[in-house]
Design a protein around this motif. Structure first.
Motif, short mmCIF file in Angstrom:
data_model
loop_
_atom_site.label_atom_id
_atom_site.label_comp_id
_atom_site.label_asym_id
_atom_site.label_seq_id
_atom_site.Cartn_x
_atom_site.Cartn_y
_atom_site.Cartn_z
N THR A 198 -3.10 -3.19 -2.10
CA THR A 198 -2.78 -4.25 -1.43
C THR A 198 -2.65 -5.61 -2.19
O THR A 198 -3.39 -5.55 -3.37
CB THR A 198 -3.92 -4.43 -0.22
OG1 THR A 198 -5.21 -4.57 -1.11
CG2 THR A 198 -3.99 -3.45 0.66
N ALA A 244 -1.56 -3.80 6.68
CA ALA A 244 -2.39 -3.43 5.83
C ALA A 244 -2.32 -1.76 5.09
O ALA A 244 -2.99 -1.49 4.23
CB ALA A 244 -3.64 -3.60 6.44
N SER A 245 -1.52 -1.06 6.04
CA SER A 245 -1.06 0.26 5.33
C SER A 245 0.25 0.46 5.72
O SER A 245 0.90 -0.37 6.28
CB SER A 245 -2.08 1.32 6.13
OG SER A 245 -1.66 1.33 7.46
N THR A 253 -0.52 -7.67 9.87
CA THR A 253 -1.29 -8.92 9.24
C THR A 253 -0.68 -10.26 9.44
O THR A 253 -1.50 -11.29 9.31
CB THR A 253 -1.42 -8.43 7.53
OG1 THR A 253 -0.01 -8.62 7.20
CG2 THR A 253 -2.21 -7.23 7.43
N GLY A 292 -4.47 -9.04 1.87
CA GLY A 292 -4.57 -7.50 1.90
C GLY A 292 -3.45 -6.87 2.47
O GLY A 292 -3.54 -5.86 3.13
N VAL A 293 -2.06 -7.14 2.13
CA VAL A 293 -1.13 -6.61 2.89
C VAL A 293 -0.67 -5.48 1.74
O VAL A 293 -0.60 -5.55 0.43
CB VAL A 293 0.07 -7.86 2.76
CG1 VAL A 293 1.45 -6.97 3.23
CG2 VAL A 293 -0.39 -8.81 3.61
N HIS A 294 -0.28 -4.39 2.49
CA HIS A 294 0.24 -3.14 1.58
C HIS A 294 1.70 -3.06 1.83
O HIS A 294 2.26 -2.64 0.83
CB HIS A 294 -0.61 -2.00 2.28
CG HIS A 294 0.12 -0.60 1.70
ND1 HIS A 294 0.26 -0.22 0.61
CD2 HIS A 294 0.71 0.56 2.53
CE1 HIS A 294 1.06 0.81 0.60
NE2 HIS A 294 1.34 1.27 1.67
#
Length: 325
Positions: A198, A244-245, A253, A292-294
Motif C-alpha cells: 500500500t 485498500a485491497s 478508500t 493505504g491504497v493498494h
C-alpha cells in the motif's frame, strides 16, 4: 599464496558482477524519489516516486499503434504487463492487461490476457489523424508523446450496467502496488492473485488519446445519431477509484473524477470545462484517494451511451504517476 589471492579476488569480482546483473534483470530499473540523491534515497521514504515510463523495455511496449502484442496470438504478447520497483522498498507498481474469461467462442471459453478485457498499455505512438480503434495506442498531443516526450501508458476499459453489471470493475484498467512477483495467474481459469502493498497516490498526468478525441469531436457510426459530443451537448470523464485491497466489494478508500470533455452547460462548474474537449497533458490531484491504497481502478463514464453501454471510446493516456510510501 599470490596465485591463490588473485584467484580469490577474481572470484569476488565475478560474484559481484553476477549479483549486479541479476538485480538489473529482475528490477529493470529502480524508480527514485523526486528531488533526491545518493544512497539515502534508496530506501522506504515518504518522498514521492515518479513513474515516467521513459525506460520501459520494448518487450512491455505496444508493438504498433494498434497494439497487436496486447492480444492472444500476437507476437511477443504482453500478459501481466509492466512493473517497476520503487527504490529499494520491495514495493512494485504493476500496469497489467486483464485476465478474464472470453465472452465469445465455443464452451468452455478460455481465460486469457487480452487488452479488450481492459488494462494498461505502455506506448510511444503519437498519430493524431487516425480516429479509429486501429490507432488506440496513440496520444492526442500535437504529435508529441508523453509529458517529457517519451513513453506513457494508455488505460482502456470501463464498468457499467451492460458489460459489468455487478460493478466489480472487471473490465477496467487497474494499477496495483504489489511485490516482485506481481499479480499473476495462480490457477488457470481463476482471477489473478498477488501480494498487497500500500501507499499514497499523489497525482498523475492525463491526456486524451487520438481515438477518443476524434470520436468526441466528430462522432462516428457508434455514437448516438453519428453525432459529435458537442452536437449532443454531452460529456465524458475518467474516474480513479482507490481500494485498500483487490477486493472491490469493500468500500473504496476514495474517488477522483476528471472530465475529459464537456458540452453540458449544467456541468460547467464541476467539470471546469465550458464547451470543450480537454487538450494536452494536465496534472490530476489523486490525494483524495486517501492513504493505504493498494489498487487504483481507472473507469470511464459518459453521457453518450446505448443499450450496449458507453459509445465514447473508453481510453485516456497517463504519465508521470507520483506515489509515496
Amino acid at each position: 599464496m599470490k596465485k591463490n589471492l588473485n584467484f580469490l579476488m577474481g572470484a569476488v569480482l565475478l560474484m559481484a558482477t553476477v549479483l549486479f546483473a541479476s538485480c538489473n534483470a529482475e528490477d529493470d530499473f529502480l524508480v527514485s524519489p523526486v528531488d533526491s540523491t545518493g544512497a539515502v534515497t534508496r530506501s522506504v521514504t515518504t518522498d514521492p516516486y515518479v513513474i515516467d515510463f521513459a525506460n520501459v523495455p520494448a518487450a512491455y511496449t505496444a508493438s504498433d499503434k494498434y497494439g497487436a502484442n496486447l492480444y492472444t496470438g500476437g507476437a511477443g504478447q504482453i500478459t501481466e504487463g509492466y512493473k517497476v520497483q520503487l527504490g529499494n522498498s520491495g514495493t512494485y507498481v504493476q500496469f497489467p492487461v486483464n485476465y478474464l474469461e472470453q465472452e465469445w467462442g465455443e464452451e468452455p471459453r478460455p481465460w486469457q490476457y487480452d487488452y479488450w478485457n481492459g488494462g494498461l498499455a505502455v506506448s510511444d505512438y503519437t498519430d493524431i489523424t487516425d480516429g479509429t480503434y486501429l490507432n488506440q495506442c496513440s496520444v492526442y498531443n500535437g504529435g508529441i508523446a508523453g509529458v517529457d516526450n517519451d513513453k506513457f501508458v494508455v488505460a482502456y476499459g470501463y464498468s457499467d450496467f451492460y458489460n459489468d453489471p455487478l460493478s466489480t470493475y472487471d473490465k477496467c484498467a487497474k494499477i496495483y502496488l504489489t511485490d516482485a512477483t506481481g499479480y499473476t495467474v495462480v490457477e488457470e481459469g481463476t482471477p489473478v492473485e498477488g501480494t498487497v502493498k500500500t501507499g499514497t497516490f499523489n497525482s498523475v498526468y492525463v491526456c486524451n488519446t487520438t481515438y477518443s478525441q476524434i470520436v468526441m469531436r466528430d462522432g462516428n457510426s457508434f455514437t448516438t445519431g453519428g453525432k459529435s459530443l458537442e452536437e449532443q451537448e454531452g460529456w465524458f470523464k475518467v474516474e480513479f477509484i482507490g481500494f485498500a485491497s483487490s477486493d472491490t466489494s469493500v468500500a473504496p478508500t476514495g474517488k477522483v473524477t476528471y472530465y475529459l470533455a464537456n458540452f453540458d452547460k449544467s456541468k460547467e462548474e464541476e467539470s471546469g470545462l465550458h464547451g470543450e474537449i480537454r487538450t494536452g497533458w494536465n496534472q490530476v490531484d489523486l490525494t483524495d484517494l486517501g492513504t493505504g491504497v493498494h489498487m487504483v481502478v481507472v473507469n470511464f463514464v459518459g453521457s453518450d451511451k446505448s443499450d450496449y453501454g458507453l459509445n465514447t471510446p473508453a481510453y485516456c493516456a497517463l504519465d508521470n504517476l507520483s506515489i509515496s510510501l
